[in-house]
Write a protein that holds these residues in place. Structure first.
Motif, PDB file in Angstrom:
ATOM      1  N   PRO A  28       0.802  -1.223   0.000  1.00 35.39           N
ATOM      2  CA  PRO A  28       0.000   0.000   0.000  1.00 35.39           C
ATOM      3  C   PRO A  28       0.838   1.279   0.000  1.00 35.39           C
ATOM      4  O   PRO A  28       0.286   2.368   0.072  1.00 35.39           O
ATOM      5  N   VAL A  29       2.149   1.145  -0.090  1.00 35.39           N
ATOM      6  CA  VAL A  29       3.033   2.294   0.088  1.00 35.39           C
ATOM      7  C   VAL A  29       3.550   2.871  -1.231  1.00 35.39           C
ATOM      8  O   VAL A  29       3.465   4.071  -1.472  1.00 35.39           O
ATOM      9  N   ASN A  30       4.094   2.021  -2.088  1.00 32.48           N
ATOM     10  CA  ASN A  30       4.790   2.497  -3.285  1.00 32.48           C
ATOM     11  C   ASN A  30       3.830   2.809  -4.430  1.00 32.48           C
ATOM     12  O   ASN A  30       2.890   2.060  -4.677  1.00 32.48           O
ATOM     13  N   LEU A  31       4.126   3.906  -5.114  1.00 33.44           N
ATOM     14  CA  LEU A  31       3.342   4.274  -6.291  1.00 33.44           C
ATOM     15  C   LEU A  31       3.632   3.316  -7.437  1.00 33.44           C
ATOM     16  O   LEU A  31       4.745   2.791  -7.555  1.00 33.44           O
ATOM     17  N   MET A  32       2.645   3.108  -8.284  1.00 36.04           N
ATOM     18  CA  MET A  32       2.816   2.213  -9.429  1.00 36.04           C
ATOM     19  C   MET A  32       3.937   2.718 -10.332  1.00 36.04           C
ATOM     20  O   MET A  32       4.723   1.915 -10.846  1.00 36.04           O
ATOM     21  N   SER A  33       4.042   4.014 -10.504  1.00 41.74           N
ATOM     22  CA  SER A  33       5.106   4.569 -11.349  1.00 41.74           C
ATOM     23  C   SER A  33       6.487   4.272 -10.764  1.00 41.74           C
ATOM     24  O   SER A  33       7.442   4.008 -11.501  1.00 41.74           O
ATOM     25  N   TYR A  34       6.598   4.288  -9.436  1.00 43.06           N
ATOM     26  CA  TYR A  34       7.872   3.980  -8.797  1.00 43.06           C
ATOM     27  C   TYR A  34       8.244   2.509  -9.002  1.00 43.06           C
ATOM     28  O   TYR A  34       9.399   2.187  -9.287  1.00 43.06           O
ATOM     29  N   VAL A  35       7.270   1.622  -8.861  1.00 43.97           N
ATOM     30  CA  VAL A  35       7.523   0.189  -9.058  1.00 43.97           C
ATOM     31  C   VAL A  35       8.009  -0.058 -10.484  1.00 43.97           C
ATOM     32  O   VAL A  35       8.985  -0.784 -10.700  1.00 43.97           O
TER      33      VAL A  35
END
Length: 94
Positions: A28-35
């Protein structure tokens, strides 16, 4: 000394040959763009492949991002943790 039948030896040999995988889990923490950025920068995949893997993580809760020998997969898991992603090591499915 107990006898080991041939089918047991074959199963053991197949089991030893089975590769390992690095699994990245949804969080629930990381943004999809970051992943997607992590997949591009660390694994060197294309933007389209990074997007596909990221969507797998998001929609299915997990994605297998690498397959290989145990030592390499352990390094990938450790690297994913360094990026703040939740990752685990597992045996590849047969």
């Amino acid at each position: 000394m107990p006898q080991i039948d041939e089918s047991t030896r074959v199963r053991e040999a197949i089991s030893l040959d089975r590769p390992w995988v690095t699994v990245v889990w949804d969080d629930p923490v990381n943004l999809m763009s970051y992943v997607a950025y992590v997949f591009r920068s660390y694994f060197g995949v294309t933007a389209a492949e990074a997007e596909r893997l990221m969507l797998q993580v998001h929609n299915n809760g997990r994605a297998i991002v690498a397959t290989g020998d145990r030592e390499s997969m352990e390094r990938h898991v450790e690297a994913m943790h360094g990026y703040g992603l939740w990752a685990t090591l597992d045996r590849a499915e047969e």
